[in-house]
Design a protein around this motif. Structure first.
Motif, PDB file in Angstrom:
ATOM      1  N   ALA A 104      10.002  30.543 -37.633  1.00  0.00           N
ATOM      2  CA  ALA A 104      11.399  30.979 -37.596  1.00  0.00           C
ATOM      3  C   ALA A 104      12.210  30.099 -36.652  1.00  0.00           C
ATOM      4  N   ILE A 105      11.616  29.708 -35.546  1.00  0.00           N
ATOM      5  CA  ILE A 105      12.319  28.867 -34.580  1.00  0.00           C
ATOM      6  C   ILE A 105      12.593  27.488 -35.164  1.00  0.00           C
ATOM      7  N   ALA A 106      11.649  26.961 -35.937  1.00  0.00           N
ATOM      8  CA  ALA A 106      11.868  25.664 -36.591  1.00  0.00           C
ATOM      9  C   ALA A 106      13.039  25.765 -37.564  1.00  0.00           C
ATOM     10  N   LYS A 107      13.102  26.868 -38.303  1.00  0.00           N
ATOM     11  CA  LYS A 107      14.204  27.056 -39.248  1.00  0.00           C
ATOM     12  C   LYS A 107      15.545  27.191 -38.527  1.00  0.00           C
ATOM     13  N   LEU A 108      15.525  27.849 -37.386  1.00  0.00           N
ATOM     14  CA  LEU A 108      16.770  28.111 -36.669  1.00  0.00           C
ATOM     15  C   LEU A 108      17.328  26.886 -35.958  1.00  0.00           C
ATOM     16  N   ASN A 109      16.476  26.124 -35.280  1.00  0.00           N
ATOM     17  CA  ASN A 109      17.052  25.058 -34.448  1.00  0.00           C
ATOM     18  C   ASN A 109      16.169  23.826 -34.282  1.00  0.00           C
ATOM     19  N   LYS A 110      15.435  23.462 -35.334  1.00  0.00           N
ATOM     20  CA  LYS A 110      14.542  22.302 -35.229  1.00  0.00           C
ATOM     21  C   LYS A 110      15.287  21.023 -34.869  1.00  0.00           C
ATOM     22  N   ASP A 111      16.479  20.833 -35.381  1.00  0.00           N
ATOM     23  CA  ASP A 111      17.252  19.612 -35.117  1.00  0.00           C
ATOM     24  C   ASP A 111      18.400  19.861 -34.146  1.00  0.00           C
ATOM     25  N   ASN A 194       5.480  28.788 -25.295  1.00  0.00           N
ATOM     26  CA  ASN A 194       6.566  28.125 -26.013  1.00  0.00           C
ATOM     27  C   ASN A 194       7.733  29.089 -26.163  1.00  0.00           C
ATOM     28  N   GLY A 195       8.946  28.560 -25.986  1.00  0.00           N
ATOM     29  CA  GLY A 195      10.129  29.398 -26.055  1.00  0.00           C
ATOM     30  C   GLY A 195      10.847  29.327 -27.384  1.00  0.00           C
ATOM     31  N   VAL A 196      12.134  29.691 -27.395  1.00  0.00           N
ATOM     32  CA  VAL A 196      12.881  29.876 -28.640  1.00  0.00           C
ATOM     33  C   VAL A 196      13.659  28.639 -29.076  1.00  0.00           C
ATOM     34  N   PHE A 197      13.479  27.514 -28.371  1.00  0.00           N
ATOM     35  CA  PHE A 197      14.152  26.277 -28.753  1.00  0.00           C
ATOM     36  C   PHE A 197      13.095  25.255 -29.186  1.00  0.00           C
TER      37      PHE A 197
END
Length: 390
Positions: A104-111, A194-197
């Motif tokens: 979910a974190i990758a989808k939210l803010n991977k870039d 690991n955090g949310v970013f």
């Protein structure tokens, strides 16, 4: 962003899939087939690798297709957009998959890189928690109300509360627990979580809890025992180590603000070794920037002031700066001294109530707050605008 042809291709693909289901199963396709169609839609979306603002925009533009369902829609937040987006984001987390790259974190803010912005009144957004994370906001907030000593409802005032669906657990602590589990499920040589970013897993998310109810002691008890205990047990909350007298940083850092209790007797549950007898304090007080005392170096990790209060402390005010279009040199010297003193106590500074219009003035003053004053966080309502300012 996807081009028109790509969007049309997806639309045609979904229409064909739906028609195929109807033609093979009549007008009453089984729930299993609908679930397969939904999974097919989401898998197709995964392949595009959309993240951040692009993902949010795609969902808004294609909501009718992405949310297509056999069942009657039930708006758990009075928002179809939220329901569909949350289902997509937490799909992997709900299935207990262990893959950071597809999390979910990758989808939210991977870039997306974390930005020094506080998501002001985050619960008012179309996507509470998720929108701020998609833009990389380093800080978020929830106003909480104690409902009969049993639930903490989230909302700006009592008239808008929903103690069944709009609760702290359903909007914040529950989703946070799921998405953090998803990126901390593999064995690691490091003890850190690991955090949310995605691009900065070591960066902690400041989570402000604004106490609204009069009975703040009972509210705090509910927070610790019902809402934060699962996050504490998983090692996700930052804490003050009472033996080492230092902060141990973790993915989520809880800040108490508003009508919060200040007594150590309450904060530590009457114990000399912390609320859960672990020599750890899991909640920090939001210190007043213009009235700092040495004690806040042990009780706080953040300190806050309104822009107007800061300017008045420096012999000016909000309106003078707004009309001028920028912060003057004398104001900068004065305000920077205040912020430097907070940094000397190892406190992160946050400023709220800065001008929100016109755009060029907001851009100028925001730049000055970060680069000339040296403040760490700035309250902003418009996340898209914030991403263009930083």
């Amino acid at each position: 962003m996807l081009g028109l042809k790509s969007c049309l291709a997806i639309l045609i693909g979904y229409v064909v899939a739906v028609c195929a289901l109807f033609s093979s199963k009549g007008r009453n396709p089984s729930l299993n087939n609908w679930e397969k169609l939904k999974d097919q839609k989401y898998s197709t979306l995964d392949n595009f690798g959309l993240t951040g603002h692009s993902l949010l925009q795609f969902f808004q533009d294609n909501l009718a297709i992405l949310g297509f369902s056999e069942e009657k829609v039930h708006h758990k937040r009075s928002s179809f957009y939220y329901d569909v987006f949350k289902e997509y984001i937490l799909r992997g987390a709900n299935s207990k998959k262990c893959s950071s790259a597809n999390s979910a974190i990758a989808k939210l803010n991977k870039d997306v890189n974390p930005m020094p912005v506080h998501s002001h009144n985050d619960y008012w957004r179309k996507l509470p928690l998720f929108e701020g994370l998609a833009y990389g906001a380093r800080s978020t907030e929830a106003d909480v109300w104690n409902i009969d000593g049993k639930e903490l409802a989230v909302g700006h005032n009592e008239a808008s509360l929903d103690p069944v669906e709009l609760t702290l657990d359903k909007l914040y602590t529950g989703p946070l627990s799921k998405i953090l589990d998803e990126v901390n499920c593999q064995d690691s040589f490091s003890n850190s979580k690991n955090g949310v970013f995605f691009n900065s897993p070591e960066t902690s998310l400041f989570f402000y809890i604004d106490f609204k109810s009069d009975d703040n002691e009972l509210t705090y008890k509910l927070l610790m025992q019902k809402y934060f205990k699962p996050l504490i047990d998983s090692g996700y909350l930052t804490y003050y180590d009472m033996k080492k007298e230092e902060v141990s940083w973790n993915p989520i850092t809880v800040i108490l603000t508003g009508n919060y209790p200040t007594s150590l007797e309450v904060l530590d549950n009457g114990n000399d070794d912390g609320y859960f007898n672990s020599n750890q304090r899991f909640a920090f007080l939001d210190a007043p920037l213009l009235d700092l005392e040495p004690k806040y170096s042990n009780l706080s990790v953040t300190t806050t002031v309104s822009f107007n209060e800061l300017m008045r402390h420096c012999g000016s005010d909000h309106w003078k700066v707004l009309l001028r279009g920028h912060i003057g040199s004398d104001e900068i010297t004065c305000a920077k001294k205040v912020i430097d003193e907070a940094h000397a106590l190892k406190l992160t500074t946050r400023i709220w109530g800065a001008p929100t219009w016109p755009f060029n003035t907001v851009k100028t003053i925001s730049h000055q707050i970060f680069h000339d004053l040296g403040s760490d966080l700035l309250n902003l309502d418009d996340m898209f605008m914030a991403s263009s300012l930083i």
